[in-house]
Write a protein that holds these residues in place. Sequence first.
Motif, PDB file in Angstrom:
ATOM      1  N   ARG A  87      11.539 -14.673 -83.518  1.00 46.94           N
ATOM      2  CA  ARG A  87      10.432 -15.515 -83.091  1.00 46.94           C
ATOM      3  C   ARG A  87      10.948 -16.742 -82.340  1.00 46.94           C
ATOM      4  O   ARG A  87      11.768 -17.500 -82.850  1.00 46.94           O
ATOM      5  N   GLY A  88      10.456 -16.919 -81.119  1.00 48.25           N
ATOM      6  CA  GLY A  88      10.870 -18.032 -80.282  1.00 48.25           C
ATOM      7  C   GLY A  88      12.031 -17.725 -79.375  1.00 48.25           C
ATOM      8  O   GLY A  88      12.369 -18.538 -78.508  1.00 48.25           O
ATOM      9  N   GLY A  89      12.693 -16.569 -79.540  1.00 47.40           N
ATOM     10  CA  GLY A  89      13.800 -16.204 -78.662  1.00 47.40           C
ATOM     11  C   GLY A  89      13.315 -15.796 -77.277  1.00 47.40           C
ATOM     12  O   GLY A  89      12.117 -15.600 -77.042  1.00 47.40           O
ATOM     13  N   GLY A  90      14.267 -15.662 -76.369  1.00 48.54           N
ATOM     14  CA  GLY A  90      13.890 -15.333 -75.000  1.00 48.54           C
ATOM     15  C   GLY A  90      13.180 -14.000 -74.881  1.00 48.54           C
ATOM     16  O   GLY A  90      12.162 -13.874 -74.180  1.00 48.54           O
ATOM     17  N   CYS A  91      13.676 -12.968 -75.581  1.00 48.73           N
ATOM     18  CA  CYS A  91      13.019 -11.656 -75.548  1.00 48.73           C
ATOM     19  C   CYS A  91      11.647 -11.715 -76.212  1.00 48.73           C
ATOM     20  O   CYS A  91      10.691 -11.064 -75.757  1.00 48.73           O
ATOM     21  N   TRP A  92      11.545 -12.490 -77.276  1.00 50.48           N
ATOM     22  CA  TRP A  92      10.251 -12.635 -77.959  1.00 50.48           C
ATOM     23  C   TRP A  92       9.225 -13.292 -77.047  1.00 50.48           C
ATOM     24  O   TRP A  92       8.050 -12.878 -77.011  1.00 50.48           O
ATOM     25  N   VAL A  93       9.641 -14.317 -76.305  1.00 50.30           N
ATOM     26  CA  VAL A  93       8.725 -15.001 -75.392  1.00 50.30           C
ATOM     27  C   VAL A  93       8.215 -14.043 -74.327  1.00 50.30           C
ATOM     28  O   VAL A  93       7.011 -13.990 -74.033  1.00 50.30           O
ATOM     29  N   HIS A  94       9.107 -13.254 -73.732  1.00 47.54           N
ATOM     30  CA  HIS A  94       8.690 -12.334 -72.678  1.00 47.54           C
ATOM     31  C   HIS A  94       7.875 -11.175 -73.232  1.00 47.54           C
ATOM     32  O   HIS A  94       7.068 -10.576 -72.502  1.00 47.54           O
ATOM     33  N   ALA A  95       8.071 -10.829 -74.496  1.00 45.36           N
ATOM     34  CA  ALA A  95       7.271  -9.771 -75.099  1.00 45.36           C
ATOM     35  C   ALA A  95       5.848 -10.241 -75.382  1.00 45.36           C
ATOM     36  O   ALA A  95       4.886  -9.478 -75.210  1.00 45.36           O
ATOM     37  N   HIS A  96       5.691 -11.499 -75.807  1.00 43.54           N
ATOM     38  CA  HIS A  96       4.366 -12.018 -76.133  1.00 43.54           C
ATOM     39  C   HIS A  96       3.673 -12.657 -74.925  1.00 43.54           C
ATOM     40  O   HIS A  96       2.433 -12.657 -74.860  1.00 43.54           O
ATOM     41  N   TYR A  97       4.459 -13.202 -74.008  1.00 42.05           N
ATOM     42  CA  TYR A  97       3.896 -13.835 -72.803  1.00 42.05           C
ATOM     43  C   TYR A  97       4.645 -13.299 -71.582  1.00 42.05           C
ATOM     44  O   TYR A  97       5.520 -13.977 -71.033  1.00 42.05           O
ATOM     45  N   PRO A  98       4.323 -12.076 -71.159  1.00 42.85           N
ATOM     46  CA  PRO A  98       5.108 -11.462 -70.068  1.00 42.85           C
ATOM     47  C   PRO A  98       4.980 -12.178 -68.729  1.00 42.85           C
ATOM     48  O   PRO A  98       5.841 -12.006 -67.863  1.00 42.85           O
ATOM     49  N   PHE A  99       3.925 -12.972 -68.533  1.00 47.47           N
ATOM     50  CA  PHE A  99       3.724 -13.659 -67.257  1.00 47.47           C
ATOM     51  C   PHE A  99       3.977 -15.162 -67.373  1.00 47.47           C
ATOM     52  O   PHE A  99       3.405 -15.956 -66.626  1.00 47.47           O
ATOM     53  N   VAL A 100       4.808 -15.543 -68.323  1.00 48.12           N
ATOM     54  CA  VAL A 100       5.030 -16.967 -68.566  1.00 48.12           C
ATOM     55  C   VAL A 100       5.684 -17.638 -67.362  1.00 48.12           C
ATOM     56  O   VAL A 100       5.322 -18.770 -66.995  1.00 48.12           O
ATOM     57  N   TRP A 101       6.641 -16.949 -66.720  1.00 47.63           N
ATOM     58  CA  TRP A 101       7.306 -17.544 -65.566  1.00 47.63           C
ATOM     59  C   TRP A 101       6.349 -17.684 -64.388  1.00 47.63           C
ATOM     60  O   TRP A 101       6.391 -18.683 -63.654  1.00 47.63           O
ATOM     61  N   ALA A 102       5.498 -16.702 -64.183  1.00 45.25           N
ATOM     62  CA  ALA A 102       4.544 -16.768 -63.072  1.00 45.25           C
ATOM     63  C   ALA A 102       3.559 -17.915 -63.260  1.00 45.25           C
ATOM     64  O   ALA A 102       3.254 -18.657 -62.313  1.00 45.25           O
ATOM     65  N   VAL A 103       3.087 -18.081 -64.481  1.00 45.85           N
ATOM     66  CA  VAL A 103       2.134 -19.167 -64.752  1.00 45.85           C
ATOM     67  C   VAL A 103       2.783 -20.528 -64.519  1.00 45.85           C
ATOM     68  O   VAL A 103       2.213 -21.414 -63.864  1.00 45.85           O
ATOM     69  N   GLY A 104       3.984 -20.704 -65.046  1.00 52.32           N
ATOM     70  CA  GLY A 104       4.664 -21.986 -64.854  1.00 52.32           C
ATOM     71  C   GLY A 104       4.988 -22.269 -63.405  1.00 52.32           C
ATOM     72  O   GLY A 104       4.821 -23.401 -62.920  1.00 52.32           O
ATOM     73  N   LEU A 105       5.441 -21.250 -62.678  1.00 54.67           N
ATOM     74  CA  LEU A 105       5.812 -21.443 -61.278  1.00 54.67           C
ATOM     75  C   LEU A 105       4.604 -21.759 -60.410  1.00 54.67           C
ATOM     76  O   LEU A 105       4.645 -22.680 -59.576  1.00 54.67           O
ATOM     77  N   VAL A 106       3.518 -21.016 -60.596  1.00 52.58           N
ATOM     78  CA  VAL A 106       2.309 -21.268 -59.797  1.00 52.58           C
ATOM     79  C   VAL A 106       1.763 -22.663 -60.075  1.00 52.58           C
ATOM     80  O   VAL A 106       1.354 -23.385 -59.152  1.00 52.58           O
ATOM     81  N   THR A 107       1.760 -23.059 -61.333  1.00 55.31           N
ATOM     82  CA  THR A 107       1.267 -24.394 -61.677  1.00 55.31           C
ATOM     83  C   THR A 107       2.145 -25.487 -61.069  1.00 55.31           C
ATOM     84  O   THR A 107       1.634 -26.488 -60.549  1.00 55.31           O
TER      85      THR A 107
END
Length: 208
Positions: free
Chosen positions: A153-173
Amino acid sequence: MGGGSAKPKRRKAAAAALRYEHRKGPSAAPRKKERGASCLFACLVVLGFTAFLVPTVMMMRAYGRDVWGGLAPAWPGGGYAFAATVGALVPVALGSVIAALIRMNWRESKVRSLGWAAAALPGLAACWGLGIVIGSTTRPKHRRDWDAGCYARGGGCWVHAHYPFVWAVGLVTALAVGALLVALLVRLSKAKADSGEAAAESSSPAAA
């Protein structure tokens, strides 16, 4: 008596002697100084990068999982809202640093330049903290290293598994907020220039 007297032949002018001036080559001392300065600068850059990278990696390992495993899910709107908040803060923090550093002028005033340098420190600290938060979402380069610790929980793989578009959201914002800040600065500078021209025009008849 026949032939006239033979005209004496003119002697050819002697060719001008070639003179070679001995020019001294560049001294080796300036080259040594330049090499020493470049080596010193390179060493400082490496030391500065190391001094920045090592604490960053340590903070990512210490608090990255707590941020994305605890803070992000509890954020209003969830993990994607948290990613959008982080992305929005990135251009703001960078803008505060740039705005302070471009006002520095050591030739005019060293004290004022030191003041602007100190004013840039909070923005630098914010950029560093945001970098830790963003860097905590990265996964190992090789898939074989995506072990149980990465999926914890909280690891890099866990983040991408639960929030697969996290990088896109942050970059667009981040891009959207950055574009808004640039447009606002352009509008403010234009308004300032127009007000300056209006003041100059209003004062010119009085001066005449």
